[in-house]
Structure formats: structure tokens, C-alpha cells
Design a protein around this motif. Sequence first.
Motif, PDB file in Angstrom:
ATOM      1  N   SER A   1       1.158  -1.452  -0.683  1.00  0.00           N
ATOM      2  CA  SER A   1      -0.161   0.172  -0.090  1.00  0.00           C
ATOM      3  C   SER A   1       0.742   1.165   0.140  1.00  0.00           C
ATOM      4  N   LYS A   2       2.092   1.041   0.735  1.00  0.00           N
ATOM      5  CA  LYS A   2       2.802   2.096   1.010  1.00  0.00           C
ATOM      6  C   LYS A   2       3.181   3.070  -0.410  1.00  0.00           C
TER       7      LYS A   2
ATOM      8  N   ASP B   1       1.573   2.431  -3.395  1.00  0.00           N
ATOM      9  CA  ASP B   1       1.140   2.041  -4.283  1.00  0.00           C
ATOM     10  C   ASP B   1       0.723   3.370  -3.397  1.00  0.00           C
ATOM     11  N   GLY B   2       1.126   3.912  -2.956  1.00  0.00           N
ATOM     12  CA  GLY B   2       1.009   5.503  -2.690  1.00  0.00           C
ATOM     13  C   GLY B   2      -0.930   5.688  -1.522  1.00  0.00           C
ATOM     14  N   ALA B   3      -0.318   4.682  -1.134  1.00  0.00           N
ATOM     15  CA  ALA B   3      -1.854   5.246   0.186  1.00  0.00           C
ATOM     16  C   ALA B   3      -1.048   5.853   1.456  1.00  0.00           C
TER      17      ALA B   3
ATOM     18  N   ARG C   1      -5.513   5.950   4.395  1.00  0.00           N
ATOM     19  CA  ARG C   1      -6.462   5.415   2.767  1.00  0.00           C
ATOM     20  C   ARG C   1      -6.527   3.440   3.209  1.00  0.00           C
TER      21      ARG C   1
ATOM     22  N   ALA D   1       5.805   5.667  -1.828  1.00  0.00           N
ATOM     23  CA  ALA D   1       5.411   5.824  -3.485  1.00  0.00           C
ATOM     24  C   ALA D   1       6.015   7.411  -4.315  1.00  0.00           C
TER      25      ALA D   1
ATOM     26  N   TYR E   1      -3.668  -7.124  -2.711  1.00  0.00           N
ATOM     27  CA  TYR E   1      -4.736  -7.083  -1.969  1.00  0.00           C
ATOM     28  C   TYR E   1      -6.623  -8.080  -2.061  1.00  0.00           C
TER      29      TYR E   1
ATOM     30  N   GLY F   1      -3.001   1.362  -7.717  1.00  0.00           N
ATOM     31  CA  GLY F   1      -1.657   3.164  -7.062  1.00  0.00           C
ATOM     32  C   GLY F   1      -1.409   3.529  -8.334  1.00  0.00           C
TER      33      GLY F   1
ATOM     34  N   ASN G   1      -4.927   5.535  -7.002  1.00  0.00           N
ATOM     35  CA  ASN G   1      -3.768   6.889  -5.951  1.00  0.00           C
ATOM     36  C   ASN G   1      -3.051   8.057  -6.395  1.00  0.00           C
ATOM     37  N   ARG G   2      -2.779   7.549  -7.085  1.00  0.00           N
ATOM     38  CA  ARG G   2      -1.778   8.694  -7.829  1.00  0.00           C
ATOM     39  C   ARG G   2      -2.741   9.804  -8.572  1.00  0.00           C
TER      40      ARG G   2
END
Lengths: 281, 358
Positions: A177-178, A180-182, A186, B74, B88, B100, B103-104
Motif C-alpha cells: 500500500s505504501k 502504491d501511494g496509500a 487510505r 510512493a 489485496y 496504485g 491513488n496517484r
Amino acid sequence: MVENRPFAQFMAYLTLALGVVIVAFPVYLAVMASTFDTATIINGNMPLVPGDQAAENYNRTLLYGGMHARQPVGGMMFNSMIMALGIAIGKILISILSAFAVVYFKFPFRKTAFWIIFITLMLPVEVRIYPTYKIVADLGLLDTYTGLVMPLIASATGTLLFRQFFMTIPDELLEASKIDGAGAFRFFKDTLLPLSMTTIAALFVIQFIYGWNQYLWPLLITTKSSMQTIVIGIKMMITTTDALTEWNVAMTTAVLAMLPPVLVVIFMQRLFVKGLVETEK
Amino acid sequence: MAGVTLDTVRKIYAGNVEAVKGVSLGIEDGSFCVLVGPSGCGKSTLLRMIAGLETISGGEVKIGDRVVNQVEPADRDIAMVFQNYALYPHMSVYDNMAYGLRNRGTPKDEIDKRVKEAARILAIESFLARKPRQLSGGQRQRVAMGRAIVRKPQVFLFDEPLSNLDAKLRVQMRVEIKRLQRALGVTSIYVTHDQVEAMTLSDKLVVMSGGQIEQVGTPSEVYRRPETRFVATFIGSPPMNILPGTVEGPGRVSVGGQSIAVTDMRDGLTPGSAIEVGLRPEDVQAGGTGASSLSMDVDFVEELGATQLFHGKVAGAEFIVQASTGQLPADTRQLTLAVDPGNVHLFDPQTTKRLGRV
């Protein structure tokens, strides 16, 4: 175990059946009693088949209450519902967030915080009831829904359950997640919450019933009859010193009190069991 | 695209445990670098520091020209494939790959285009709607790689991505990873403890031990000219045999009284001093005769199909010889081994460093 011994099997079924009868018969009796008028029950020869007063009893109990305790049980059920839902939802919110904090964040005295939560397991409502009452009274929360719900929300059980569940979630998921930018929130919303659904369901069932069945706390802090819960209502229907107890109304109230927890268990049973035995990651 | 530069990178854990002891390494743009070593050698920690999942206690990590020590994972423009895939579980394959990018704030049609393209490259188009638990190990592995590809990162990081697969699938995925990396031309850093993976995948092989780099080179350099005894015994299977010996003179050592000629030997070693003699099981000629030879007592034979491994003792030390099946009878008890002077590796018993020509 595979066995084929008819007699042993018969004994096993007999024992089980006996157990079921012992547990179920009083419930059956209550349901039957809620279908007769007072006189039939009082004369001591209540039949074990349904009578014809069901509609009348339920209608009267829900809308008007008993002859002495003139409080509609419908209102009591509403109060109980608010209390049980408030406690269940409040507990889930508080405990999932505190478990999130304890498991995923490094902060000073994290261990201490966890142990303090853990220790409160040893202090059920009954033990701390006077200080809690004093605080609630000083805050002017007697006879309010907030006063009914709030002191029962803090939950070590829930925090513990969620903590154990969070510990089984692999660290890599957080790391992925990190990357992936969460951020923390989030990750909580997108990953932890969906994965916790079954645990939430299990906790909801347990806590709803816990809240619904509260007796001592509502008894202490509610004085207005309009704030009373159904569990107290049952007691009120029976304690009448100078008059006949309206057993039909009392039993109807009891049956009504049983209904919501039963429905919650029936409808959430599958999720509930899954939540308690969850192993899939 | 960008290369990765490490400058005396250190990792010190609480309690003063130094997991990575000042590693310096340059990884060229577009190359495939494999970090290999036994468990606990610091290779994963190093990779996680490059990813930003571990803080850097000392030194500098650069991706391209940018120092990323304080940059969030990230924002480092990297993608990572984890050992257990870390998909996930509640999201579909499509969402796993798209997460990902979402989220961007990547535009929807761009996400869709990239996910479809990655799925096509990895041949997982038909699984896009499934959940990870409905996939096999190999398919999950592909999804994990797809998640890395859609990001179009500057660097791919692989943390033992194949160790959860069965042997056959591992070989297949190994080839696919190599092919994919060639096709995309993205700088890749790959951590493994499997020396076969390390040899086959890498352009640049980095052998690590005890938090330090033992040797850096192409796979064949590392195999042909190991710089330390550790590298010599770690790379190659079965491992290199190490025999105790003594220096006889320039270009000659003796093992258990048997004299061997050596091509790659440092000048000026004192005759009579102790030395370690390394011989690869595949480099000695069983039953052959040559300029120098050793005699071996055979204890037992392992059959590997195409080859046989003879286990036994030479000069009191454990020794393994590899021979083609049928070359020697399986009940051989005594062997003469011909040794090519070019295949002898010498190591200092104290420092364990190679004593080859300077």
C-alpha cells in the motif's frame, strides 16, 4: 469419529433432545402464554397449544403496556434498540480505531496503552458502576440516550479481537500500500476495513446482544418511564404487590424482548461464524 | 529510466545490530542486478532501504541523480514484487493493478489502457475480474508483476519473488521475468538466496555475506574467478571443494603429499606455508590422467540422471566429483582425478581471500 452402535446413538440423541427440551420449554411456555388472556393463565390450567388472544395481547402490549405499568412496550423497544445499536456501533468504531493505532503506529507508551486497555477487561460495568454513575450524573446525562450508551462503549474485547485480526494481516500488504501511494488513512479505508468485514459482523452480533440485555445500567440511570428499556419493562410487568400480575402482558413483553437478538443472530449467523474462525488472509 | 547508486549505505537496528555494513554499489540504467547471499546477509534489508520501507542509518541511496534517503516509497518511482505477492485479497485482479494508479490520480482511461496492456503482456487478461484467492501461485505472481509494470517505474525491485512457487513453475517464471525485463528495459534489482536464479537472471551479480558485499561481477566472472572462499563455495552447485594444502613453489601446491600445478597463483608465496585449494566438482576429470592428479576414496554415489556425484575424501577432506552417468561404474571405490592447472583456485586460510595473480 465413525461409529455404528444403535443403542449408543439412541442415548446420544436422547440426551441431546433432553437438553433442547430443558432450554426450549420455558421459551415455548412464554410464547404460548402470550396468546391467552390473564384469567386463563391465572387459573393454573393454561393449555400448551396456542390460544386466540395473540393479536389482542401484542397489540395492547406494544401500544399501551400493562394495566399498572402503563408504558407502551413499543417505546421501550425503541429505547432498547437505540441503546443496543449505539453500543454495538460505538464499540466497533472505537475498538477498530484503537486496534489500528496499537498495531500500526509507533508512538511512545504504545505497549502501556495496550495493557491499560487490556486490564479494563477485568472491570465490567458492574464493578465500576458507582463511579460511572457519578460521572454520568454530573455531566447531566441521566435519562438521556447518550448516558445510556456512552459508558458502555469503551471495549477491551473489541480492541483485542481487532488487534488479533490485524496481526494476521501480512506486513507486505501495508508495504505494498505504501508503495502504491496509500497513506495511513487510505490503507485503513481501502484495505483494513474491507478485510475486517466479517470480524465487524461478529462483533456487532455479540455487542448488540450485550447492549440489548443490559439491565443494571439502564435501571440506575433512567428515572423517566419514557426512557426505560424493554429488559427493565419485563421486570416492571411482574412486580405488582397489590394486584394480579398480568402474565399475558409480561410474557408478551418477554417474547418481544427476545425477538431482536434472535433476528440479529439468524440473519448474521453466517458472517458471525466466519468472523470468529477467519483464517483466510 | 535511471540507474541506482548506493554510497556506503548502512543499516543499524535497535540494539546496535549492524545489518548492512557500508555497501557501495552502482547499478547501471537498464541492467538486471541480483543480490544473492544466505539468509541474514542483509540483502533484503538493502532492497527494502532502496524501496523506502526501511530507514537508512547511514550513507546515500540515489535513484538516477536524485538522493532518495528522505523520499516516501510512493514518490521514489519504484515498484516492488513481494515474496508472498502481497495482493489485496478483497480486490479483483484489475483493481489490484489499478490501485496504485488511482491513488496517484491517473485518468481513468489511462489506467484502463495500462492495466489491459500489462494483462496482455503477462497473459492474465482472462483473470481480470477474479479475486487473488481464485488464482494459482503462478497466476498470482503474474498479477504481482502486472501491478509493478502498470506503474511504469524507473526501477523494479524483486524480493525473492519465486520462492513460494514449485520447482517447475520457478524455472518457467524465471525465464519470463528475464524476458520481460529485457523487453521493458527497466533497471531491476532482484534479491534471492537461490544461486541458480542469481546466475541465470543477472547482468550484474552481487554476492553478499554478513552485511557486506563479497564480490560484484558478471555471473561468469563470479563463477570463474571467485574473490573469496565464501563466494567460491556459495556460487556453483554442488559447492566447490576446499582442500588443505601447502605452497611448494611458484605455480605448484601440494595436497596430502600429491603435487598439483596451478596457473593462477600469486607470486612470492612462502614455500611450506598453508594454503586452501579449491576445486569445482565439475572441473576435475574423474578417472582421467593429466599433468597433476589426486587420488580419492569414494564413499557413495548420488545419481542425478545425466550426471553422477561421487562423494568421498581427498587428503582427509570431504570431496565431491561430478561425472557423466556411465562414465564410471557405480561401485567405484577408488578414483584418480586429473586436475587442469587452470581450474585450481587458491585462497588464504586466514583472510579467505583469493591468492591469484594480481
